[in-house]
Design a protein around this motif. Structure first.
Motif, PDB file in Angstrom:
ATOM      1  N   ASP A 275     -29.713  67.033 -13.613  1.00 33.74           N
ATOM      2  CA  ASP A 275     -28.413  66.580 -14.118  1.00 33.74           C
ATOM      3  C   ASP A 275     -27.803  67.591 -15.083  1.00 33.74           C
ATOM      4  OD1 ASP A 275     -28.604  64.082 -12.755  1.00 33.74           O
ATOM      5  OD2 ASP A 275     -29.924  63.345 -14.335  1.00 33.74           O
ATOM      6  N   LEU A 276     -28.640  68.165 -15.958  1.00 33.40           N
ATOM      7  CA  LEU A 276     -28.144  69.088 -16.977  1.00 33.40           C
ATOM      8  C   LEU A 276     -27.822  70.476 -16.421  1.00 33.40           C
ATOM      9  CD1 LEU A 276     -30.446  68.221 -20.008  1.00 33.40           C
ATOM     10  CD2 LEU A 276     -27.956  68.025 -19.945  1.00 33.40           C
ATOM     11  N   THR A 277     -28.236  70.737 -15.207  1.00 33.53           N
ATOM     12  CA  THR A 277     -27.989  72.049 -14.610  1.00 33.53           C
ATOM     13  C   THR A 277     -27.058  71.929 -13.409  1.00 33.53           C
ATOM     14  OG1 THR A 277     -30.080  71.784 -13.379  1.00 33.53           O
ATOM     15  CG2 THR A 277     -30.137  73.092 -15.417  1.00 33.53           C
ATOM     16  N   ILE A 278     -27.564  71.459 -12.293  1.00 32.98           N
ATOM     17  CA  ILE A 278     -26.793  71.409 -11.043  1.00 32.98           C
ATOM     18  C   ILE A 278     -25.591  70.476 -11.168  1.00 32.98           C
ATOM     19  CG2 ILE A 278     -26.905  71.113  -8.550  1.00 32.98           C
ATOM     20  CD1 ILE A 278     -28.871  73.202  -9.640  1.00 32.98           C
ATOM     21  N   LYS A 279     -25.836  69.245 -11.606  1.00 33.48           N
ATOM     22  CA  LYS A 279     -24.736  68.275 -11.672  1.00 33.48           C
ATOM     23  C   LYS A 279     -23.676  68.706 -12.682  1.00 33.48           C
ATOM     24  CE  LYS A 279     -25.650  63.852 -11.283  1.00 33.48           C
ATOM     25  NZ  LYS A 279     -26.003  62.434 -11.606  1.00 33.48           N
ATOM     26  N   LEU A 280     -24.104  69.213 -13.832  1.00 31.41           N
ATOM     27  CA  LEU A 280     -23.145  69.688 -14.832  1.00 31.41           C
ATOM     28  C   LEU A 280     -22.358  70.882 -14.301  1.00 31.41           C
ATOM     29  CD1 LEU A 280     -21.886  69.766 -17.650  1.00 31.41           C
ATOM     30  CD2 LEU A 280     -23.853  71.144 -18.392  1.00 31.41           C
ATOM     31  N   PHE A 281     -23.031  71.805 -13.637  1.00 30.91           N
ATOM     32  CA  PHE A 281     -22.351  72.967 -13.058  1.00 30.91           C
ATOM     33  C   PHE A 281     -21.281  72.522 -12.060  1.00 30.91           C
ATOM     34  CE2 PHE A 281     -22.279  75.802  -9.293  1.00 30.91           C
ATOM     35  CZ  PHE A 281     -21.622  76.891  -9.865  1.00 30.91           C
ATOM     36  N   GLN A 282     -21.626  71.594 -11.184  1.00 32.41           N
ATOM     37  CA  GLN A 282     -20.668  71.131 -10.182  1.00 32.41           C
ATOM     38  C   GLN A 282     -19.451  70.485 -10.835  1.00 32.41           C
ATOM     39  OE1 GLN A 282     -23.379  68.661  -7.940  1.00 32.41           O
ATOM     40  NE2 GLN A 282     -23.855  70.308  -6.483  1.00 32.41           N
ATOM     41  N   ARG A 283     -19.673  69.739 -11.899  1.00 36.27           N
ATOM     42  CA  ARG A 283     -18.546  69.113 -12.574  1.00 36.27           C
ATOM     43  C   ARG A 283     -17.694  70.144 -13.295  1.00 36.27           C
ATOM     44  NH1 ARG A 283     -17.983  63.399 -15.613  1.00 36.27           N
ATOM     45  NH2 ARG A 283     -15.948  63.794 -16.546  1.00 36.27           N
ATOM     46  N   ALA A 284     -18.340  71.101 -13.961  1.00 36.19           N
ATOM     47  CA  ALA A 284     -17.595  72.136 -14.681  1.00 36.19           C
ATOM     48  C   ALA A 284     -16.741  72.965 -13.712  1.00 36.19           C
ATOM     49  CB  ALA A 284     -18.554  73.038 -15.448  1.00 36.19           C
ATOM     50  N   ALA A 286     -15.597  71.919 -10.733  1.00 31.12           N
ATOM     51  CA  ALA A 286     -14.533  71.069 -10.209  1.00 31.12           C
ATOM     52  C   ALA A 286     -13.373  70.972 -11.204  1.00 31.12           C
ATOM     53  CB  ALA A 286     -15.084  69.676  -9.908  1.00 31.12           C
ATOM     54  N   GLU A 287     -13.693  70.898 -12.500  1.00 29.84           N
ATOM     55  CA  GLU A 287     -12.649  70.756 -13.504  1.00 29.84           C
ATOM     56  C   GLU A 287     -11.973  72.088 -13.834  1.00 29.84           C
ATOM     57  OE1 GLU A 287     -14.351  68.674 -16.788  1.00 29.84           O
ATOM     58  OE2 GLU A 287     -14.503  66.787 -15.659  1.00 29.84           O
ATOM     59  N   ALA A 288     -12.608  73.203 -13.403  1.00 30.53           N
ATOM     60  CA  ALA A 288     -11.995  74.516 -13.643  1.00 30.53           C
ATOM     61  C   ALA A 288     -11.019  74.907 -12.545  1.00 30.53           C
ATOM     62  CB  ALA A 288     -13.087  75.580 -13.756  1.00 30.53           C
ATOM     63  N   ARG A 289     -10.969  74.133 -11.450  1.00 27.18           N
ATOM     64  CA  ARG A 289     -10.069  74.459 -10.346  1.00 27.18           C
ATOM     65  C   ARG A 289      -8.607  74.270 -10.776  1.00 27.18           C
ATOM     66  NH1 ARG A 289     -13.560  70.976  -6.052  1.00 27.18           N
ATOM     67  NH2 ARG A 289     -15.165  72.548  -5.596  1.00 27.18           N
ATOM     68  N   PRO A 290      -7.751  75.180 -10.366  1.00 30.50           N
ATOM     69  CA  PRO A 290      -6.333  75.031 -10.700  1.00 30.50           C
ATOM     70  C   PRO A 290      -5.745  73.807 -10.018  1.00 30.50           C
ATOM     71  CG  PRO A 290      -6.655  76.819  -9.111  1.00 30.50           C
ATOM     72  CD  PRO A 290      -8.023  76.389  -9.557  1.00 30.50           C
TER      73      PRO A 290
END
Length: 291
Positions: A275-284, A286-290
């Protein structure tokens, strides 16, 4: 894909950092699965690399990796557990794992781990190396750009749940193995959340001592049908975190815990290294997309 700059750090830097925390263990594909199980039981390793070397001893072929999950799968396949783990070769049960070069970056590491569904990557080098999520978490804990990302999210943003899978103290080792395999999880909460039973705990119990390995050979059903109450020394304490705690706080607590996971104090979720690595990376990402 827009990837935050914090995830652009090279795998080479992570490998160099992790050498003091994580060792690499290798078995050849023809060696019995018991050897991989014994290594997992006695060493702090996310998995055992399966690789075959050529006659020169310099060139090697990566076959895959054996984790605790593959060993647990063997235990429920055949009633004659000992003969089974001796008869089956490590190469037969190994699973594919992502393979990277040192030039790749952390984002590539997470993407490939996610694609393969395993928190371990093989690094191509003169001698094959492995990097697991525990080493990555320790790296994240000391790097300011990654800590900054952790502070931007709360435990409630990434927890696995909402309910955690639990077992009673009177349930057996075998019942717990079946539950882990059927639900695709590595950890179960025991009773009221004070202890965690992990796949690694079971491997250590069965293959971590000569006494229990002899019992596994002579009477495996006796070990597998023991209630979890008999495994007290193999059950580990999780950390506790609030749903509103930021992930930097959660990471620090997780790394300091025995079980290397956090139970949320509202009882509605668990936070694991994934959760602290893969899941957090995927969320970060997704939220960085223009927009």
């Amino acid at each position: 894909m827009n990837v935050p700059d914090a995830y652009r750090v090279s795998v080479d830097e992570i490998v160099s950092f992790s050498q003091g925390y994580e060792s690499t263990f290798i078995v050849s594909s023809g060696r019995p699965a018991l050897e991989a199980a014994a290594l997992l039981a006695s060493q702090e390793a996310a998995g055992v690399i399966v690789a075959d070397y050529g006659q020169s001893g310099e060139q090697y072929t990566l076959i895959g990796v054996v984790t605790a999950r593959e060993i647990l799968g063997l235990l429920v396949r055949d009633r004659d557990v000992w003969r089974h783990v001796m008869r089956v070769a490590s190469g037969e049960i190994s699973r594919p794992a992502p393979s990277l070069d040192r030039r790749d970056d952390l984002s590539g590491l997470f993407e490939r781990m996610s694609a393969y569904g395993v928190g371990l990557a093989l690094i191509n080098d003169v001698r094959p190396k492995a990097v697991g999520l525990s080493a990555v978490l320790r790296y994240m804990a000391v790097k300011k750009p990654l800590r900054s990302i952790l502070r931007n999210y709360l435990a409630s943003d990434i927890r696995s749940g909402p309910e955690v899978l639990s077992v009673r103290i009177d349930q057996t080792v075998l019942e717990s193995i079946h539950l882990m395999l059927n639900k695709g999880v590595r950890r179960l909460v025991v009773e009221d959340g004070r202890k965690i039973l992990s796949d690694r705990s079971i491997i250590r119990f069965l293959f971590g001592s000569i006494q229990n390995m002899e019992l596994a050979r002579e009477s495996p059903e006796r070990l597998l049908n023991l209630p979890l109450g008999e495994l007290a020394e193999f059950l580990q304490e999780p950390a506790l975190a609030g749903a509103g705690d930021n992930l930097e706080t959660v990471l620090n607590r997780l790394l300091a815990s025995e079980a290397k996971c956090c139970i949320l104090d509202d009882g509605r979720g668990i936070i694991t290294p994934w959760d602290l690595t893969i899941k957090l990376f995927q969320r970060a990402v997704a939220e960085a997309r223009p927009m």
